[in-house]
Design an enzyme around this catalytic site. Structure first.
Site, mmCIF file in Angstrom:
data_model
loop_
_atom_site.group_PDB
_atom_site.id
_atom_site.type_symbol
_atom_site.label_atom_id
_atom_site.label_comp_id
_atom_site.label_asym_id
_atom_site.label_seq_id
_atom_site.Cartn_x
_atom_site.Cartn_y
_atom_site.Cartn_z
ATOM 1 N N TYR A 30 -29.426 -73.267 -0.498
ATOM 2 C CA TYR A 30 -28.454 -74.349 -0.300
ATOM 3 C C TYR A 30 -27.816 -74.258 1.073
ATOM 4 C CZ TYR A 30 -24.387 -71.267 -1.020
ATOM 5 O OH TYR A 30 -23.439 -70.294 -0.890
ATOM 6 N N LYS A 144 -29.442 -67.910 2.170
ATOM 7 C CA LYS A 144 -28.386 -68.674 1.495
ATOM 8 C C LYS A 144 -28.945 -69.148 0.148
ATOM 9 C CE LYS A 144 -24.515 -71.682 2.699
ATOM 10 N NZ LYS A 144 -23.415 -70.807 2.289
ATOM 11 N N GLU A 176 -19.160 -58.421 4.614
ATOM 12 C CA GLU A 176 -18.572 -59.760 4.776
ATOM 13 C C GLU A 176 -17.688 -60.037 3.576
ATOM 14 O OE1 GLU A 176 -21.568 -62.868 4.610
ATOM 15 O OE2 GLU A 176 -22.703 -61.801 3.070
ATOM 16 N N LEU A 200 -24.609 -63.019 5.497
ATOM 17 C CA LEU A 200 -25.096 -64.367 5.786
ATOM 18 C C LEU A 200 -24.787 -64.679 7.255
ATOM 19 C CD1 LEU A 200 -26.271 -66.908 4.222
ATOM 20 C CD2 LEU A 200 -24.017 -67.865 4.653
HETATM 21 C C1 LIG Z 1 -21.580 -64.940 1.592
HETATM 22 C C2 LIG Z 1 -21.136 -65.855 2.694
HETATM 23 N N1 LIG Z 1 -20.946 -65.358 3.923
HETATM 24 C C3 LIG Z 1 -20.546 -66.142 4.944
HETATM 25 C C4 LIG Z 1 -20.276 -67.496 4.763
HETATM 26 C C5 LIG Z 1 -19.815 -68.333 5.928
HETATM 27 O O1 LIG Z 1 -20.847 -69.135 6.435
HETATM 28 P P1 LIG Z 1 -20.561 -70.515 7.185
HETATM 29 O O2 LIG Z 1 -19.642 -70.197 8.324
HETATM 30 O O3 LIG Z 1 -21.885 -70.972 7.631
HETATM 31 O O4 LIG Z 1 -19.904 -71.425 6.180
HETATM 32 C C6 LIG Z 1 -20.475 -68.065 3.507
HETATM 33 C C7 LIG Z 1 -20.228 -69.496 3.317
HETATM 34 O O5 LIG Z 1 -20.023 -69.987 2.278
HETATM 35 C C8 LIG Z 1 -20.923 -67.236 2.436
HETATM 36 O O6 LIG Z 1 -21.118 -67.733 1.206
#
Ligand SMILES: Cc1ncc(COP(=O)(O)O)c(C=O)c1O
Length: 282
Positions: A30, A144, A176, A200
């Site tokens: 997603y 993701k 994270e 991620l």
């Molecule tokens: C596990 C995780 N890490 C980091 C992020 C941040 O990513 P982004 O800045 O692309 O929203 C998300 C976003 O939902 C996430 O689910």
């Protein structure tokens, strides 16, 4: 209105077969894309990350970037609000239940949009609290994937502690958040963990690093031991919908002075300014 497999329709009319591999196995990926003033933010980067996720799960991309852009643009038009949060969801589609991939694959493509809810002003002014938790996810956190059970349980733990996020620790190092990336400030230097299979690759993470680089903010991308997290002067979380937010309490201990720090104030302002400039440029 939502989009499902070739058609725009009200969400109440949307139906997916129970044997969809997304439902049975969580076999899909997603994206979440913020839309400001009807412009998807960093769309090319989100579509690139989607392609990376699809490659990682060996699922052919059902559309090229032009088609995705057309579908998402139409969805934004149909939904109305100036600021929206686009959700893209692609699964390996319906098939007889069997772990191995089916021979013939008809992926399920689901797109929806919700009004964008960024953090309330009070959270921006005061910061939010977080807990720490053991990162018990798998070793492909760079994908993701829609299979989010560990993230769901970790975020729930944070909410039950009255906090907004769980900061995850694996083998003594910070990775994270349950649904965000984490930055730390120590001695005037912004620290970010490296992009690898344990986190991620956040789109907002990249924007923050680009802004630091462009504005001469000292930063290092390196592993962050738990002790450095706990004695940080500032901690921030970043995500597409939360943007940049200060974490001012960690496990019930104030972070630094317990209020958003000066480097957060600078990065928050830079992020808002960047966002507004990009949107004005169309
Ligand atoms: C596990 C995780 N890490 C980091 C992020 C941040 O990513 P982004 O800045 O692309 O929203 C998300 C976003 O939902 C996430 O689910």
């Amino acid at each position: 209105m939502i989009y499902l497999n070739g058609e725009f329709m009200p969400i109440e009319q949307a139906r997916v077969p129970v044997l969809d591999r997304g439902f049975i196995f969580g076999d899909g990926v997603y994206e979440v894309i913020p839309v400001y003033s009807r412009h998807p933010f960093r769309l090319a980067e989100h579509l690139r990350r989607l392609q990376d996720s699809l490659n990682s799960i060996k699922l052919a991309n059902p559309h090229d970037d032009q088609t995705w852009t057309r579908l998402l643009t139409r969805l934004v038009e149909l939904n109305g609000p100036e600021d929206q949060s686009l959700y893209m969801h692609i699964t390996r589609g319906p098939a007889k239940r069997d772990h191995a991939f089916p021979k013939v694959i008809t992926p399920t493509v689901f797109l929806m949009s919700n009004p964008l809810t960024t953090p309330p002003q009070q959270q921006i002014n005061d910061g939010v609290c977080a807990i720490t938790a053991v990162d018990n996810r798998w070793l492909r956190c760079d994908i993701k994937a829609i299979a989010l059970l560990p993230n769901v349980l970790l975020r729930q733990e944070a909410v039950e502690a009255g906090c907004v996020e769980a900061i995850l620790l694996r083998d003594g190092f910070m990775t994270e958040g349950a649904a965000s990336n984490i930055f730390v400030v120590r001695d005037g230097v912004m620290l970010a963990p490296p992009k690898n299979h344990l986190i991620l690759p956040g789109i907002t993470y990249d924007v923050v690093l680009e802004l630091a680089q462009a504005h001469g903010i000292p930063y290092q991308v390196r592993e962050i031991p738990e002790a450095e997290l706990r004695s940080a002067q500032e901690i921030w979380l970043t995500s597409s919908t939360k943007e940049v937010l200060a974490i001012t309490r960690l496990d019930d201990v104030p972070v630094g002075k317990g209020t958003p720090g000066p480097m957060f104030a600078q990065m928050y302002a830079l992020y808002q300014d960047f966002k507004n400039r990009v949107m004005r440029a169309g």
